[in-house]
Design a protein around this motif. Structure first.
Motif, PDB file in Angstrom:
ATOM      1  N   GLU A 107      30.333 -55.830  -4.825  1.00 48.52           N
ATOM      2  CA  GLU A 107      31.083 -55.118  -5.645  1.00 48.52           C
ATOM      3  C   GLU A 107      30.918 -55.666  -6.609  1.00 48.52           C
ATOM      4  O   GLU A 107      31.013 -56.395  -7.561  1.00 48.52           O
ATOM      5  CB  GLU A 107      33.206 -55.977  -6.014  1.00 48.52           C
ATOM      6  CG  GLU A 107      33.562 -55.633  -4.431  1.00 48.52           C
ATOM      7  CD  GLU A 107      34.255 -56.926  -4.392  1.00 48.52           C
ATOM      8  OE1 GLU A 107      34.570 -58.117  -5.069  1.00 48.52           O
ATOM      9  OE2 GLU A 107      35.394 -56.239  -3.648  1.00 48.52           O
ATOM     10  N   HIS A 167      25.209 -52.942 -12.601  1.00 45.00           N
ATOM     11  CA  HIS A 167      25.260 -51.128 -12.943  1.00 45.00           C
ATOM     12  C   HIS A 167      23.869 -50.656 -13.382  1.00 45.00           C
ATOM     13  O   HIS A 167      23.962 -49.813 -13.507  1.00 45.00           O
ATOM     14  CB  HIS A 167      26.502 -50.539 -13.372  1.00 45.00           C
ATOM     15  CG  HIS A 167      27.671 -50.500 -12.826  1.00 45.00           C
ATOM     16  ND1 HIS A 167      27.579 -49.822 -11.494  1.00 45.00           N
ATOM     17  CD2 HIS A 167      28.890 -51.509 -12.935  1.00 45.00           C
ATOM     18  CE1 HIS A 167      28.619 -49.633 -10.788  1.00 45.00           C
ATOM     19  NE2 HIS A 167      29.399 -50.759 -11.284  1.00 45.00           N
ATOM     20  N   ASN A 223      40.464 -48.727  -9.362  1.00 44.32           N
ATOM     21  CA  ASN A 223      40.009 -49.464  -8.194  1.00 44.32           C
ATOM     22  C   ASN A 223      39.220 -50.832  -8.272  1.00 44.32           C
ATOM     23  O   ASN A 223      39.724 -51.283  -7.365  1.00 44.32           O
ATOM     24  CB  ASN A 223      39.383 -48.195  -7.343  1.00 44.32           C
ATOM     25  CG  ASN A 223      40.289 -47.173  -7.346  1.00 44.32           C
ATOM     26  OD1 ASN A 223      41.728 -47.264  -6.949  1.00 44.32           O
ATOM     27  ND2 ASN A 223      39.616 -45.884  -7.035  1.00 44.32           N
ATOM     28  N   ASN A 224      37.969 -50.794  -9.126  1.00 41.53           N
ATOM     29  CA  ASN A 224      37.287 -52.146  -8.715  1.00 41.53           C
ATOM     30  C   ASN A 224      38.085 -53.022  -9.470  1.00 41.53           C
ATOM     31  O   ASN A 224      37.622 -55.073  -9.581  1.00 41.53           O
ATOM     32  CB  ASN A 224      36.224 -51.481  -8.974  1.00 41.53           C
ATOM     33  CG  ASN A 224      35.535 -50.899  -8.653  1.00 41.53           C
ATOM     34  OD1 ASN A 224      35.800 -50.482  -7.280  1.00 41.53           O
ATOM     35  ND2 ASN A 224      35.133 -49.515  -8.633  1.00 41.53           N
ATOM     36  N   TRP A 225      38.523 -53.653 -11.035  1.00 38.00           N
ATOM     37  CA  TRP A 225      38.789 -54.209 -11.819  1.00 38.00           C
ATOM     38  C   TRP A 225      40.347 -54.330 -11.218  1.00 38.00           C
ATOM     39  O   TRP A 225      40.205 -56.223 -12.198  1.00 38.00           O
ATOM     40  CB  TRP A 225      38.303 -53.692 -12.949  1.00 38.00           C
ATOM     41  CG  TRP A 225      36.597 -54.294 -12.500  1.00 38.00           C
ATOM     42  CD1 TRP A 225      35.654 -52.887 -12.845  1.00 38.00           C
ATOM     43  CD2 TRP A 225      35.749 -55.061 -12.457  1.00 38.00           C
ATOM     44  NE1 TRP A 225      34.535 -53.619 -12.179  1.00 38.00           N
ATOM     45  CE2 TRP A 225      34.070 -54.988 -12.313  1.00 38.00           C
ATOM     46  CE3 TRP A 225      35.961 -56.579 -12.440  1.00 38.00           C
ATOM     47  CZ2 TRP A 225      33.327 -55.683 -12.273  1.00 38.00           C
ATOM     48  CZ3 TRP A 225      35.002 -57.405 -12.078  1.00 38.00           C
ATOM     49  CH2 TRP A 225      33.388 -56.945 -12.155  1.00 38.00           C
ATOM     50  N   GLN A 279      30.951 -43.400 -12.976  1.00 34.55           N
ATOM     51  CA  GLN A 279      31.561 -43.456 -12.469  1.00 34.55           C
ATOM     52  C   GLN A 279      32.305 -44.506 -13.056  1.00 34.55           C
ATOM     53  O   GLN A 279      33.609 -44.928 -13.385  1.00 34.55           O
ATOM     54  CB  GLN A 279      31.209 -43.222 -10.900  1.00 34.55           C
ATOM     55  CG  GLN A 279      32.509 -43.171 -10.267  1.00 34.55           C
ATOM     56  CD  GLN A 279      34.232 -42.012 -10.262  1.00 34.55           C
ATOM     57  OE1 GLN A 279      33.641 -40.995 -10.891  1.00 34.55           O
ATOM     58  NE2 GLN A 279      35.041 -42.054 -10.579  1.00 34.55           N
ATOM     59  N   GLN A 280      31.590 -45.530 -12.791  1.00 34.93           N
ATOM     60  CA  GLN A 280      32.020 -47.110 -13.448  1.00 34.93           C
ATOM     61  C   GLN A 280      33.215 -46.849 -14.567  1.00 34.93           C
ATOM     62  O   GLN A 280      34.082 -48.043 -14.519  1.00 34.93           O
ATOM     63  CB  GLN A 280      31.153 -48.173 -12.925  1.00 34.93           C
ATOM     64  CG  GLN A 280      29.743 -47.351 -14.390  1.00 34.93           C
ATOM     65  CD  GLN A 280      28.556 -46.736 -14.135  1.00 34.93           C
ATOM     66  OE1 GLN A 280      28.549 -46.325 -13.333  1.00 34.93           O
ATOM     67  NE2 GLN A 280      27.437 -46.814 -14.841  1.00 34.93           N
ATOM     68  N   TRP A 281      32.780 -46.235 -15.550  1.00 35.56           N
ATOM     69  CA  TRP A 281      33.426 -46.183 -17.208  1.00 35.56           C
ATOM     70  C   TRP A 281      34.854 -45.435 -16.988  1.00 35.56           C
ATOM     71  O   TRP A 281      35.273 -45.850 -17.820  1.00 35.56           O
ATOM     72  CB  TRP A 281      32.588 -45.548 -18.577  1.00 35.56           C
ATOM     73  CG  TRP A 281      31.305 -46.630 -18.334  1.00 35.56           C
ATOM     74  CD1 TRP A 281      29.917 -46.431 -17.781  1.00 35.56           C
ATOM     75  CD2 TRP A 281      30.824 -47.408 -18.815  1.00 35.56           C
ATOM     76  NE1 TRP A 281      29.482 -46.969 -17.841  1.00 35.56           N
ATOM     77  CE2 TRP A 281      29.504 -47.718 -18.489  1.00 35.56           C
ATOM     78  CE3 TRP A 281      31.716 -48.719 -19.564  1.00 35.56           C
ATOM     79  CZ2 TRP A 281      29.509 -49.203 -19.204  1.00 35.56           C
ATOM     80  CZ3 TRP A 281      31.559 -49.669 -19.640  1.00 35.56           C
ATOM     81  CH2 TRP A 281      30.398 -50.204 -19.753  1.00 35.56           C
ATOM     82  N   THR A 282      34.903 -44.830 -15.639  1.00 33.20           N
ATOM     83  CA  THR A 282      35.948 -44.148 -15.240  1.00 33.20           C
ATOM     84  C   THR A 282      37.326 -44.777 -15.224  1.00 33.20           C
ATOM     85  O   THR A 282      37.395 -46.229 -15.219  1.00 33.20           O
ATOM     86  CB  THR A 282      35.995 -43.076 -14.806  1.00 33.20           C
ATOM     87  OG1 THR A 282      35.828 -43.793 -13.695  1.00 33.20           O
ATOM     88  CG2 THR A 282      35.101 -41.994 -14.854  1.00 33.20           C
ATOM     89  N   GLY A 300      40.180 -44.571 -13.433  1.00 33.90           N
ATOM     90  CA  GLY A 300      39.764 -44.806 -11.773  1.00 33.90           C
ATOM     91  C   GLY A 300      39.422 -45.736 -11.791  1.00 33.90           C
ATOM     92  O   GLY A 300      39.944 -46.567 -10.440  1.00 33.90           O
ATOM     93  N   SER A 301      37.731 -45.260 -11.510  1.00 39.08           N
ATOM     94  CA  SER A 301      37.349 -46.415 -10.540  1.00 39.08           C
ATOM     95  C   SER A 301      37.283 -47.992 -11.587  1.00 39.08           C
ATOM     96  O   SER A 301      37.571 -48.970 -10.996  1.00 39.08           O
ATOM     97  CB  SER A 301      35.671 -46.316 -11.495  1.00 39.08           C
ATOM     98  OG  SER A 301      34.833 -47.473 -11.130  1.00 39.08           O
TER      99      SER A 301
END
Ligand code: HEM
Length: 404
Positions: A173, A179, A42-44, A33-36, A38-39
């Motif tokens: 975070e 990861h 939201n996160n970066w 998920q972290q590579w999408t 959307g993520s």
């Protein structure tokens, strides 16, 4: 098909895992998920915004001083800062200091011919694996700069983070180092060497490649004032209609700046940052390509620079920078997209594609929103070891308020 690739170069990671099954397992452990997009949004995105603001501030100072700016280098530094930030939470300060911190980019480029040759010549790799030989040429953790320094940094950061986690601290975070620590293969964490190797790999794989894509788009536009004008007018119109934030958000570019998006596609088509993919080895069953049977063990590769100039697909002007070709019809754009090798293809397709995509769609429109580019020297697209970068692309930045 297995990768022919870089087996002897450095510790085991995605690039150096040649066997397909092993690669699949490792990729499953590290992907997610972290590579999408959307993520990443939201996160970066807010953290990327901070770096975009800083970049524009630095460039505004250079514009006010009427300096000549080595733009290919400055944008590569931006990409390197993004990579250090998403890997370790804090950027290393490439943008803040307007320089190649610890010689990461310079050393990367110096090492490309060796990296490229070793990745494509089995017998040379065997020589490099002889104890005492490879060590003389490859980066070492004792180096004061370049990837040796990065390896040392990654080593310390992994140990520090594991100590903290051992003391019961939690990471709210997670960055990409986290990861790598969280990745599991068959329920087990990666080995200590693999954890460190992957953090290093991300910076190797994602800094100068994205820098080249940023530089390519700006250079084509600097060389073509009419297309630059069209890009700027699109941004200005969206701005006037209140459709753009400051800094511009990724989705705003995608929704409101189709010409800008087409410029990115067209620039990376003509100047693919990783132009020669590492070879693949045909598996036991052999393979038929274009009607030709390739026996097991055949090494095959391709070159994006050539594929992207296909005279039929890009007729009638495969060599021309013409972003309009991406906007003429949805079907044609989809066909060209399907044949794009910019990020590779198949099970080894670039893991960080969306990181690069988000950077490109944020920094480029923001630069053009603020500055017109007056070309000083166009520089050159240099390919070494199958990877590309720009030399000597110099401009004067003309602040838009002043040029109005
Ligand atoms: C415009 C920028 C970039 C370009 C053009 C690019 C291109 C590529 C290409 C061509 C490959 C090999 C694919 C294949 O052999 O089929 C690759 C692999 C890879 N890239 Fe990128 N890349 C870019 C940015 C990034 C970024 C930002 C990251 C990390 C955040 C990244 C991480 C990786 C990794 C980890 C692999 C190995 C994947 C695997 O073997 O499973 N790349 N990239």
């Amino acid at each position: 098909m297995s990768l022919y690739g870089t087996g002897a170069l450095g510790p085991p990671h995605l690039f150096t895992t040649l066997d397909s099954e092993e690669h699949k397992n490792l990729r499953k452990a590290l992907g997610g998920q972290q590579w999408t997009i959307g993520s990443l949004k939201n996160n970066w995105e807010p953290r990327i915004d901070d770096l975009v603001r800083l970049f524009i501030r630095k460039m505004t100072e250079r514009a006010q001083a009427n300096d000549t700016v080595l733009l290919s280098e400055r944008v590569a530094e931006f990409a390197a800062d993004i990579m250090t930030m998403i890997s370790f939470t804090e950027p290393w300060g490439f943008v803040k200091n307007s320089r190649d911190v610890y010689g990461i980019l310079g050393n990367w480029r110096k090492g490309l011919p060796l990296f490229g040759f070793a990745g494509r010549c089995n017998s040379f790799r065997k020589i490099l694996s002889i104890p005492g030989v490879g060590e003389r040429f490859l980066p070492k953790a004792t180096d004061k700069d370049g990837f040796g320094y990065l390896m040392n940094w990654a080593d310390k950061e992994v140990s520090r983070r594991e100590e903290k986690l051992g003391d019961g601290e939690t990471v709210n975070e997670p960055d990409f180092l986290q990861h790598c620590l969280d990745a599991r293969m068959d329920g087990e964490p990666l080995s200590p060497v693999q954890k460190r190797a992957h953090v290093t790999l991300l910076i190797q794989a994602g800094a100068d490649t994205t820098g080249t894509a940023l530089g390519a788009t700006l250079r084509f536009l600097a060389l073509d004032p009419d297309k630059m004008k069209r890009t700027w007018e699109e941004i200005e119109a969206a701005d006037r209609a209140g459709k753009l934030s400051t800094p511009i958000q990724y989705e705003e570019t995608r929704e409101n700046l189709p010409y800008m998006c087409a410029c990115i596609k067209e620039a990376t088509r003509l100047c693919p940052p990783a132009d020669n993919l590492f070879g693949r080895v045909v598996g036991k069953a052999g393979k038929v390509i274009d009607g030709h049977f390739l026996p097991p063990g055949t090494e095959i590769t391709t070159n994006a620079y050539v594929v992207h100039r296909d005279p039929v697909l890009y007729a009638p002007d495969p060599d021309a920078f013409r972003p309009e070709r991406w906007l003429e019809s949805k079907e044609k754009a989809a066909e060209m997209e399907l044949h794009s090798f910019v990020f590779g293809i198949g099970p080894r397709i670039c893991l960080g594609k969306d990181v690069a995509i988000i950077e490109l769609h944020k920094l480029l429109p923001e630069i053009i929103r603020h500055f017109d580019l007056q070309l000083v020297t166009p520089g050159r697209f240099v390919v070494a070891g199958g990877v590309a970068y720009f030399n000597d692309f110099n401009v004067k930045l003309i602040a838009r308020e002043e040029s109005a």
